[in-house]
Design a protein around this motif. Structure first.
Motif, PDB file in Angstrom:
ATOM      1  N   LYS A 174       4.359  -1.767   6.763  1.00 31.87           N
ATOM      2  CA  LYS A 174       4.015  -2.281   5.437  1.00 31.87           C
ATOM      3  C   LYS A 174       2.496  -2.291   5.331  1.00 31.87           C
ATOM      4  CE  LYS A 174       4.261  -6.800   4.415  1.00 31.87           C
ATOM      5  NZ  LYS A 174       4.653  -8.113   3.899  1.00 31.87           N
ATOM      6  N   TRP A 175       1.996  -1.912   4.171  1.00 29.18           N
ATOM      7  CA  TRP A 175       0.544  -1.913   3.961  1.00 29.18           C
ATOM      8  C   TRP A 175       0.225  -2.737   2.723  1.00 29.18           C
ATOM      9  CZ3 TRP A 175      -2.422   0.457   7.622  1.00 29.18           C
ATOM     10  CH2 TRP A 175      -3.809   0.360   7.428  1.00 29.18           C
ATOM     11  N   ALA A 176      -0.772  -3.617   2.833  1.00 32.13           N
ATOM     12  CA  ALA A 176      -1.132  -4.494   1.706  1.00 32.13           C
ATOM     13  C   ALA A 176      -2.346  -3.951   0.955  1.00 32.13           C
ATOM     14  CB  ALA A 176      -1.424  -5.896   2.210  1.00 32.13           C
ATOM     15  N   LEU A 177      -2.272  -4.000  -0.355  1.00 31.95           N
ATOM     16  CA  LEU A 177      -3.391  -3.688  -1.249  1.00 31.95           C
ATOM     17  C   LEU A 177      -3.586  -4.882  -2.183  1.00 31.95           C
ATOM     18  CD1 LEU A 177      -2.450  -0.037  -2.377  1.00 31.95           C
ATOM     19  CD2 LEU A 177      -4.303  -0.685  -0.811  1.00 31.95           C
ATOM     20  N   PRO A 178      -4.811  -5.091  -2.675  1.00 35.71           N
ATOM     21  CA  PRO A 178      -4.973  -6.164  -3.671  1.00 35.71           C
ATOM     22  C   PRO A 178      -4.341  -5.730  -4.993  1.00 35.71           C
ATOM     23  CG  PRO A 178      -7.022  -4.935  -3.419  1.00 35.71           C
ATOM     24  CD  PRO A 178      -6.068  -4.376  -2.403  1.00 35.71           C
ATOM     25  N   GLY A 179      -3.745  -6.671  -5.713  1.00 37.25           N
ATOM     26  CA  GLY A 179      -3.185  -6.340  -7.026  1.00 37.25           C
ATOM     27  C   GLY A 179      -4.270  -6.316  -8.085  1.00 37.25           C
TER      28      GLY A 179
ATOM     29  N   LYS B 127      -0.161   6.285  -3.526  1.00 34.40           N
ATOM     30  CA  LYS B 127       0.529   7.569  -3.326  1.00 34.40           C
ATOM     31  C   LYS B 127       0.105   8.217  -2.008  1.00 34.40           C
ATOM     32  CE  LYS B 127       1.811   8.763  -8.029  1.00 34.40           C
ATOM     33  NZ  LYS B 127       1.347   9.281  -9.322  1.00 34.40           N
ATOM     34  N   GLU B 128      -1.174   8.073  -1.657  1.00 35.79           N
ATOM     35  CA  GLU B 128      -1.645   8.660  -0.401  1.00 35.79           C
ATOM     36  C   GLU B 128      -1.174   7.843   0.809  1.00 35.79           C
ATOM     37  OE1 GLU B 128      -5.571  10.354  -0.249  1.00 35.79           O
ATOM     38  OE2 GLU B 128      -5.718  10.316  -2.437  1.00 35.79           O
ATOM     39  N   LEU B 129      -1.051   6.534   0.631  1.00 35.92           N
ATOM     40  CA  LEU B 129      -0.496   5.704   1.710  1.00 35.92           C
ATOM     41  C   LEU B 129       0.970   6.065   1.958  1.00 35.92           C
ATOM     42  CD1 LEU B 129      -2.049   2.224   0.818  1.00 35.92           C
ATOM     43  CD2 LEU B 129      -2.535   3.562   2.877  1.00 35.92           C
ATOM     44  N   GLU B 130       1.697   6.279   0.871  1.00 36.26           N
ATOM     45  CA  GLU B 130       3.100   6.704   1.005  1.00 36.26           C
ATOM     46  C   GLU B 130       3.181   8.035   1.758  1.00 36.26           C
ATOM     47  OE1 GLU B 130       6.638   6.835  -2.122  1.00 36.26           O
ATOM     48  OE2 GLU B 130       5.226   8.452  -2.509  1.00 36.26           O
ATOM     49  N   ALA B 131       2.314   8.957   1.398  1.00 35.11           N
ATOM     50  CA  ALA B 131       2.299  10.269   2.068  1.00 35.11           C
ATOM     51  C   ALA B 131       1.926  10.143   3.547  1.00 35.11           C
ATOM     52  CB  ALA B 131       1.332  11.207   1.345  1.00 35.11           C
ATOM     53  N   ALA B 132       1.167   9.098   3.883  1.00 35.45           N
ATOM     54  CA  ALA B 132       0.767   8.872   5.281  1.00 35.45           C
ATOM     55  C   ALA B 132       1.884   8.221   6.103  1.00 35.45           C
ATOM     56  CB  ALA B 132      -0.483   8.001   5.326  1.00 35.45           C
ATOM     57  N   GLY B 133       3.009   7.903   5.433  1.00 37.18           N
ATOM     58  CA  GLY B 133       4.152   7.367   6.161  1.00 37.18           C
ATOM     59  C   GLY B 133       4.378   5.877   6.032  1.00 37.18           C
ATOM     60  N   VAL B 134       3.705   5.237   5.071  1.00 29.98           N
ATOM     61  CA  VAL B 134       3.921   3.791   4.854  1.00 29.98           C
ATOM     62  C   VAL B 134       5.278   3.582   4.166  1.00 29.98           C
ATOM     63  CG1 VAL B 134       3.080   1.746   3.612  1.00 29.98           C
ATOM     64  CG2 VAL B 134       1.456   3.268   4.769  1.00 29.98           C
ATOM     65  N   ASP B 135       6.055   2.620   4.673  1.00 32.49           N
ATOM     66  CA  ASP B 135       7.408   2.380   4.151  1.00 32.49           C
ATOM     67  C   ASP B 135       7.434   1.379   2.998  1.00 32.49           C
ATOM     68  OD1 ASP B 135       9.128   3.829   6.322  1.00 32.49           O
ATOM     69  OD2 ASP B 135       7.649   2.659   7.428  1.00 32.49           O
TER      70      ASP B 135
ATOM     71  N   GLU C  93       9.246   1.702  -0.818  1.00 34.24           N
ATOM     72  CA  GLU C  93       9.500   0.378  -1.396  1.00 34.24           C
ATOM     73  C   GLU C  93       8.182  -0.288  -1.778  1.00 34.24           C
ATOM     74  OE1 GLU C  93      13.471  -1.659  -0.434  1.00 34.24           O
ATOM     75  OE2 GLU C  93      12.303  -1.648   1.414  1.00 34.24           O
ATOM     76  N   THR C  94       8.252  -1.132  -2.790  1.00 32.54           N
ATOM     77  CA  THR C  94       7.047  -1.835  -3.240  1.00 32.54           C
ATOM     78  C   THR C  94       7.308  -3.341  -3.234  1.00 32.54           C
ATOM     79  OG1 THR C  94       7.764  -1.655  -5.546  1.00 32.54           O
ATOM     80  CG2 THR C  94       6.295   0.072  -4.699  1.00 32.54           C
ATOM     81  N   ALA C  95       6.255  -4.092  -2.971  1.00 28.36           N
ATOM     82  CA  ALA C  95       6.373  -5.555  -2.930  1.00 28.36           C
ATOM     83  C   ALA C  95       5.198  -6.173  -3.660  1.00 28.36           C
ATOM     84  CB  ALA C  95       6.384  -6.030  -1.476  1.00 28.36           C
ATOM     85  N   VAL C  96       5.409  -7.376  -4.191  1.00 31.77           N
ATOM     86  CA  VAL C  96       4.287  -8.164  -4.704  1.00 31.77           C
ATOM     87  C   VAL C  96       4.313  -9.492  -3.953  1.00 31.77           C
ATOM     88  CG1 VAL C  96       5.627  -9.086  -6.682  1.00 31.77           C
ATOM     89  CG2 VAL C  96       3.113  -9.128  -6.731  1.00 31.77           C
ATOM     90  N   HIS C  97       3.138  -9.859  -3.413  1.00 27.67           N
ATOM     91  CA  HIS C  97       3.026 -11.106  -2.653  1.00 27.67           C
ATOM     92  C   HIS C  97       2.297 -12.130  -3.518  1.00 27.67           C
ATOM     93  CE1 HIS C  97       2.335 -13.970   0.487  1.00 27.67           C
ATOM     94  NE2 HIS C  97       1.029 -13.849   0.391  1.00 27.67           N
ATOM     95  N   ILE C  98       2.998 -13.230  -3.819  1.00 29.70           N
ATOM     96  CA  ILE C  98       2.420 -14.263  -4.690  1.00 29.70           C
ATOM     97  C   ILE C  98       2.467 -15.577  -3.931  1.00 29.70           C
ATOM     98  CG2 ILE C  98       2.503 -15.333  -6.964  1.00 29.70           C
ATOM     99  CD1 ILE C  98       4.617 -13.040  -7.618  1.00 29.70           C
ATOM    100  N   CYS C  99       1.288 -16.068  -3.535  1.00 29.69           N
ATOM    101  CA  CYS C  99       1.288 -17.259  -2.702  1.00 29.69           C
ATOM    102  C   CYS C  99       0.363 -18.303  -3.308  1.00 29.69           C
ATOM    103  CB  CYS C  99       0.816 -16.902  -1.298  1.00 29.69           C
ATOM    104  SG  CYS C  99      -0.888 -16.352  -1.344  1.00 29.69           S
ATOM    105  N   TYR C 100       0.242 -19.398  -2.589  1.00 32.50           N
ATOM    106  CA  TYR C 100      -0.683 -20.462  -2.990  1.00 32.50           C
ATOM    107  C   TYR C 100      -1.948 -20.413  -2.143  1.00 32.50           C
ATOM    108  CZ  TYR C 100       2.959 -22.424  -5.953  1.00 32.50           C
ATOM    109  OH  TYR C 100       3.899 -22.610  -6.943  1.00 32.50           O
ATOM    110  N   GLY C 101      -2.173 -19.280  -1.482  1.00 30.05           N
ATOM    111  CA  GLY C 101      -3.451 -19.050  -0.817  1.00 30.05           C
ATOM    112  C   GLY C 101      -3.503 -19.425   0.652  1.00 30.05           C
ATOM    113  N   TYR C 102      -4.559 -18.914   1.288  1.00 31.61           N
ATOM    114  CA  TYR C 102      -4.848 -19.235   2.680  1.00 31.61           C
ATOM    115  C   TYR C 102      -5.005 -20.742   2.851  1.00 31.61           C
ATOM    116  CZ  TYR C 102      -6.143 -14.470   4.234  1.00 31.61           C
ATOM    117  OH  TYR C 102      -6.137 -13.164   4.611  1.00 31.61           O
ATOM    118  N   GLY C 103      -4.972 -21.190   4.108  1.00 30.45           N
ATOM    119  CA  GLY C 103      -5.138 -22.618   4.369  1.00 30.45           C
ATOM    120  C   GLY C 103      -6.591 -23.060   4.358  1.00 30.45           C
ATOM    121  N   ILE C 104      -7.369 -22.594   3.366  1.00 33.19           N
ATOM    122  CA  ILE C 104      -8.774 -23.017   3.288  1.00 33.19           C
ATOM    123  C   ILE C 104      -8.876 -24.255   2.384  1.00 33.19           C
ATOM    124  CG2 ILE C 104      -9.789 -20.751   3.789  1.00 33.19           C
ATOM    125  CD1 ILE C 104     -10.222 -20.400   0.753  1.00 33.19           C
ATOM    126  N   LYS C 105      -9.972 -24.999   2.534  1.00 32.42           N
ATOM    127  CA  LYS C 105     -10.099 -26.293   1.856  1.00 32.42           C
ATOM    128  C   LYS C 105      -9.924 -26.198   0.336  1.00 32.42           C
ATOM    129  CE  LYS C 105     -12.939 -30.463   1.778  1.00 32.42           C
ATOM    130  NZ  LYS C 105     -12.588 -30.790   0.400  1.00 32.42           N
TER     131      LYS C 105
END
Length: 342
Positions: free
Chosen positions: A128-133, A165-173, A207-219
């Motif tokens: 899996k490879w992450a990109l910023p949305g 598209k290039e990440l997909e071609a590089a074999g990212v699932d 496959e594509t995913a969107v990661h929606i969180c409440y952020g890192y554990g920073i102050k």
């Protein structure tokens, strides 16, 4: 035969201390030039090995080659001046000094593709490879050129699509787009945020995913969470439209958060990466705690659609804590696999 409840991480993992300052976000590199390039690849291999030892099924690069999940991508684009900085409020939470968009944005060359090829060579496991949305990218900049959040988001979506598209071609699932901004700007998410995300995945077969969180554990994030009350219903605003979208997987935060688990009903039918590991604490979850989070999620997510995951990235944690948490994730998922097989 596909494994039931395949585990994965939301993204970043701690960097080795010879590469960057541990337990720090935006940590500066300790190496330079050729040594840095080599060190990043060594760190990527190490991160992969640690994931494999912990039993992670869908592996990643642990974001070892980037300083930050948004900025490192933007640094490689034309039209953004990193010398010219302005202070903006990020995600309506905290002030930050950010680069300025001074002209039309474009991508000269692939940004993460060589790293993805390198990871692909190291393993046969799904990666899996992450990109910023798009929305989170515009929220991390001062725009002096387009003067429209929406216009800039559409431009970034086009650029992200080229890279994807290039990440997909590089074999990212699985290509994951990180959109913490989706938990803040609900009207914009529904008006154009999901649409720009769909532009970013246009034509992809992986496959594509969107990661929606409440952020890192920073102050800044933990302080914000204290203001959200006993129930965090942010997902309720955006899930109905996400459920209708072309995104395959929705990655979200569950463990130790105040998200009512029944909100998962709103995305029934989608694959769900259920955050069962709290990244804002050094306490190590027990396998049973992980299993309990997954059991609750299974009331609203079919077993074949459930992917146990971490709440968010683990870059600010120590190696030992992160590894122990990954081991707990795997052990907790194994408990549920056994229960399901009975």
């Amino acid at each position: 035969m596909k494994k039931l409840l395949p585990t994965s991480t939301a993204g970043s993992l701690p960097k080795p201390l010879w590469l960057a300052q541990p337990e720090t976000l935006w940590s500066p590199w300790k190496l330079q030039d050729e040594e840095l390039a080599q060190g990043k690849h060594d760190a990527l291999r190490l991160s992969l090995q640690e994931q494999q030892h912990a039993g992670v099924d869908i592996v990643s690069d642990g974001e070892q080659t980037r300083q930050h999940f948004v900025t490192t991508f933007i640094e490689h684009l034309n039209g953004v001046d990193f010398e010219k900085r302005e202070t903006v409020k990020i995600r309506d939470r905290y002030d930050a000094s950010v680069p300025t968009v001074v002209g039309a944005v474009s991508r000269q060359k692939p940004i993460f593709v060589e790293d993805a090829k390198f990871l692909r060579q190291q393993t046969k496991q799904p990666i899996k490879w992450a990109l910023p949305g798009p929305m989170t990218m515009i929220d991390t900049l001062y725009d002096a050129h387009y003067k429209s959040r929406e216009k800039l988001a559409w431009e970034f979506a086009k650029i992200l699509n080229q890279e994807a598209k290039e990440l997909e071609a590089a074999g990212v699932d699985i290509i994951q787009f990180d959109e913490p901004a989706f938990n803040v700007f609900f009207d914009e998410v529904n008006e154009w945020g999901i649409a720009t995300l769909e532009r970013a995945i246009e034509g992809l077969k992986c496959e594509t995913a969107v990661h929606i969180c409440y952020g890192y554990g920073i102050k800044a994030n933990t302080d914000w969470k204290k203001t959200l009350g006993s129930e965090w219903r942010q997902y309720e605003e955006i899930f109905p439209k996400l459920q209708q979208s072309n995104i395959d997987i929705i990655s979200l935060e569950c463990h130790n958060s105040h998200v009512p688990i029944e909100l998962l009903e709103l995305i029934r039918g989608k694959k769900v990466m259920v955050g069962a590991i709290d990244v804002a604490t050094n306490d190590i979850e027990t396998p049973e705690e992980v299993a309990e989070t997954l059991r609750k999620a299974l009331k609203f997510v079919d077993a074949e659609n459930l992917y146990p995951c971490t709440n968010c990235g683990m870059a600010p944690l120590s190696h030992d804590v992160a590894n122990a948490k990954l081991n707990a994730l795997n052990a907790g998922a194994e408990i549920i696999r056994k229960e399901l097989s009975l």
